[in-house]
Design a protein around this motif. Structure first.
Motif, PDB file in Angstrom:
ATOM      1  N   UNK A 115      43.217  32.355  56.513  1.00 22.28           N
ATOM      2  CA  UNK A 115      42.440  31.210  56.028  1.00 22.28           C
ATOM      3  C   UNK A 115      43.157  30.545  54.859  1.00 22.28           C
ATOM      4  N   UNK A 116      43.032  29.214  54.807  1.00 23.49           N
ATOM      5  CA  UNK A 116      43.548  28.481  53.656  1.00 23.49           C
ATOM      6  C   UNK A 116      42.517  28.462  52.534  1.00 23.49           C
ATOM      7  N   UNK A 117      42.905  27.918  51.402  1.00 25.22           N
ATOM      8  CA  UNK A 117      41.997  27.835  50.251  1.00 25.22           C
ATOM      9  C   UNK A 117      40.919  26.791  50.501  1.00 25.22           C
ATOM     10  N   UNK A 118      39.715  27.021  49.963  1.00 24.06           N
ATOM     11  CA  UNK A 118      38.619  26.056  50.076  1.00 24.06           C
ATOM     12  C   UNK A 118      38.692  25.065  48.920  1.00 24.06           C
ATOM     13  N   UNK A 119      38.684  23.774  49.273  1.00 22.35           N
ATOM     14  CA  UNK A 119      38.749  22.710  48.280  1.00 22.35           C
ATOM     15  C   UNK A 119      37.413  21.978  48.248  1.00 22.35           C
ATOM     16  N   UNK A 120      36.794  21.913  47.098  1.00 22.66           N
ATOM     17  CA  UNK A 120      35.500  21.232  46.962  1.00 22.66           C
ATOM     18  C   UNK A 120      35.700  19.731  46.887  1.00 22.66           C
ATOM     19  N   UNK A 121      35.019  18.995  47.776  1.00 23.50           N
ATOM     20  CA  UNK A 121      35.125  17.543  47.802  1.00 23.50           C
ATOM     21  C   UNK A 121      33.813  16.861  47.416  1.00 23.50           C
ATOM     22  N   UNK A 122      32.677  17.535  47.673  1.00 22.62           N
ATOM     23  CA  UNK A 122      31.381  16.943  47.390  1.00 22.62           C
ATOM     24  C   UNK A 122      30.946  15.921  48.426  1.00 22.62           C
ATOM     25  N   UNK A 123      31.733  15.702  49.462  1.00 25.71           N
ATOM     26  CA  UNK A 123      31.402  14.726  50.505  1.00 25.71           C
ATOM     27  C   UNK A 123      30.493  15.375  51.539  1.00 25.71           C
ATOM     28  N   UNK A 124      29.420  14.660  51.940  1.00 25.41           N
ATOM     29  CA  UNK A 124      28.411  15.235  52.836  1.00 25.41           C
ATOM     30  C   UNK A 124      28.987  15.670  54.174  1.00 25.41           C
ATOM     31  N   UNK A 125      29.960  14.928  54.705  1.00 21.19           N
ATOM     32  CA  UNK A 125      30.476  15.207  56.039  1.00 21.19           C
ATOM     33  C   UNK A 125      31.717  16.105  56.035  1.00 21.19           C
ATOM     34  N   UNK A 126      32.048  16.665  54.895  1.00 22.23           N
ATOM     35  CA  UNK A 126      33.149  17.637  54.834  1.00 22.23           C
ATOM     36  C   UNK A 126      32.577  19.040  54.955  1.00 22.23           C
ATOM     37  N   UNK A 127      33.116  19.823  55.915  1.00 22.42           N
ATOM     38  CA  UNK A 127      32.682  21.210  56.076  1.00 22.42           C
ATOM     39  C   UNK A 127      33.906  22.103  56.214  1.00 22.42           C
ATOM     40  N   UNK A 128      33.783  23.312  55.730  1.00 28.83           N
ATOM     41  CA  UNK A 128      34.860  24.295  55.832  1.00 28.83           C
ATOM     42  C   UNK A 128      34.289  25.587  56.397  1.00 28.83           C
ATOM     43  N   UNK A 129      34.996  26.149  57.363  1.00 31.72           N
ATOM     44  CA  UNK A 129      34.586  27.438  57.920  1.00 31.72           C
ATOM     45  C   UNK A 129      34.795  28.516  56.862  1.00 31.72           C
ATOM     46  N   UNK A 130      33.772  29.335  56.663  1.00 37.85           N
ATOM     47  CA  UNK A 130      33.876  30.443  55.714  1.00 37.85           C
ATOM     48  C   UNK A 130      34.263  31.717  56.468  1.00 37.85           C
ATOM     49  N   UNK A 131      35.469  32.203  56.202  1.00 39.32           N
ATOM     50  CA  UNK A 131      35.942  33.391  56.908  1.00 39.32           C
ATOM     51  C   UNK A 131      36.449  33.035  58.290  1.00 39.32           C
ATOM     52  N   UNK A 132      36.107  33.880  59.275  1.00 43.60           N
ATOM     53  CA  UNK A 132      36.571  33.677  60.643  1.00 43.60           C
ATOM     54  C   UNK A 132      35.675  32.684  61.383  1.00 43.60           C
ATOM     55  N   UNK A 133      36.269  31.928  62.301  1.00 41.38           N
ATOM     56  CA  UNK A 133      35.488  31.004  63.102  1.00 41.38           C
ATOM     57  C   UNK A 133      36.190  29.666  63.259  1.00 41.38           C
ATOM     58  N   UNK A 134      35.613  28.826  64.121  1.00 40.43           N
ATOM     59  CA  UNK A 134      36.191  27.523  64.445  1.00 40.43           C
ATOM     60  C   UNK A 134      35.092  26.510  64.714  1.00 40.43           C
ATOM     61  N   UNK A 135      35.412  25.248  64.450  1.00 43.34           N
ATOM     62  CA  UNK A 135      34.591  24.139  64.910  1.00 43.34           C
ATOM     63  C   UNK A 135      34.988  23.809  66.346  1.00 43.34           C
ATOM     64  N   UNK A 136      34.043  23.360  67.142  1.00 42.46           N
ATOM     65  CA  UNK A 136      34.312  22.992  68.529  1.00 42.46           C
ATOM     66  C   UNK A 136      34.337  21.478  68.666  1.00 42.46           C
ATOM     67  N   UNK A 137      35.369  20.969  69.336  1.00 35.75           N
ATOM     68  CA  UNK A 137      35.500  19.531  69.526  1.00 35.75           C
ATOM     69  C   UNK A 137      35.762  19.230  71.008  1.00 35.75           C
TER      70      UNK A 137
END
Length: 247
Positions: free
Chosen positions: A68-90
Motif C-alpha cells: 500500500x502507498x501512503x494515505x494523503x488527506x485531501x478533504x474532497x468528498x469524492x476522494x476515497x482511499x482503500x484502507x489496507x487490502x482491497x480494490x475499487x471496482x470499475x
C-alpha cells in the motif's frame, strides 16, 4: 566465442527492458494508487536440433509490488482511499470489470460516478449514478454513498448506492496496458464487506524513487558490462582468426 556473445546479447536486451520498466515506475511516482512493476528475467536453455548448448536470458511474466502507498488527506468528498487490502471496482470502455486503487472520483454530466481516467465506478447493482443536483456527497467507510439533495435540510441524507469493494488474491490478478487489474481467469470478483475506505483521502503511488534510481544506475552499468563482453568476444574471435591465418 558465439556462446559468450549470445549470453551477452540476450542479457543486454533484458537490461534494456528492465530499464523501461524502471523508467515507467519513476514516471508514475506521483500517480494516485499506482503499483510499481517488477522486472523479472531468468536463464533459459535454447532447445533445438542437437544438444541444448546455448543459454539466454528470458523475461518472466511481469509482476507488481502490491504494498500500500501512503494515505494523503485531501478533504474532497469524492476522494476515497482503500484502507489496507482491497480494490475499487470499475467498468472499462469495453464493458468488462476491472480493479483499481485510484480513488480520485468525479461526476460526469449524467451523474455517473467515474474515476479520474473516465472509467465508471461499479456499485452493488452496476455503475453508480448520483441523482443531480445535490448539495453534498458523503461516502462512508463501508462504501455507502449518501447525498443531500439540493434544497433539502442538512439532516436529510439519502442513500443512493454502495461502492463494490473487492479483495481478490493478488496471485489471481494481472495488470493490463491501461493500468487496471483484472482476474487472470476472466471472472468477476465478488464484493467483500470487510474492505473499507477512508473518505477525503487518496492513496499515493507505492514507487520508491530512490530505490528506482538506484536500480536504474545498476541496470545501466550491467548494460555497459554486456557491451564490453560482446566487444571482448569480437576481439578474441579476431585474434583466433589471425592465428589461423598465420598457419
Amino acid at each position: 566465442m558465439d556462446k559468450m556473445l549470445y549470453i551477452a546479447m540476450s542479457g543486454a536486451k533484458q537490461n534494456m527492458q528492465a530499464l523501461s520498466v524502471t523508467a515507467n515506475n519513476l514516471a508514475n511516482a506521483k500517480t494516485t494508487g499506482f503499483k510499481a512493476d517488477l522486472a523479472n528475467a531468468r536463464a533459459m536453455q535454447a532447445f533445438g536440433e542437437g544438444l541444448p548448448s546455448r543459454v539466454f536470458s528470458m523475461t518472466e511474466r511481469a509482476g507488481q509490488n502490491f504494498d500500500s502507498g501512503a494515505l494523503l488527506t485531501t478533504g474532497r468528498d469524492l476522494d476515497v482511499a482503500i484502507q489496507g487490502q482491497g480494490w475499487l471496482t470499475v467498468q472499462t470502455k469495453d464493458g468488462s470489470e476491472a480493479y483499481t486503487r485510484n480513488g480520485q472520483l468525479k461526476l460526469n454530466e449524467n451523474g455517473a460516478l467515474e474515476t479520474s481516467n473516465g472509467d465508471l465506478v461499479i456499485g452493488d447493482g452496476g455503475p453508480v449514478f448520483i441523482p443531480l443536483p445535490v448539495n453534498n456527497i458523503n461516502i462512508a467507510g463501508d462504501g455507502t454513498i449518501m447525498v443531500q439533495p439540493e434544497g433539502a435540510p442538512a439532516s436529510v441524507q439519502d442513500e443512493v448506492g454502495r461502492l463494490k469493494l473487492v479483495n481478490p488474491d493478488s496471485r489471481l490478478l494481472e495488470k493490463g496496458n491501461d493500468g487496471l487489474f483484472r482476474r487472470k481467469d476472466g471472472n468477476n470478483e465478488p464484493a467483500d464487506i470487510t474492505v473499507s475506505v477512508a473518505s477525503g483521502s487518496l492513496e499515493s503511488s507505492n514507487v520508491n524513487p530512490i530505490s528506482e534510481m538506484t536500480d536504474m544506475i545498476a541496470l545501466q552499468r550491467q548494460f555497459e558490462m554486456q557491451l564490453k563482453m560482446m566487444k571482448t568476444a569480437e576481439e578474441i574471435d579476431s585474434s583466433a582468426s589471425s592465428l589461423l591465418r598465420a598457419f
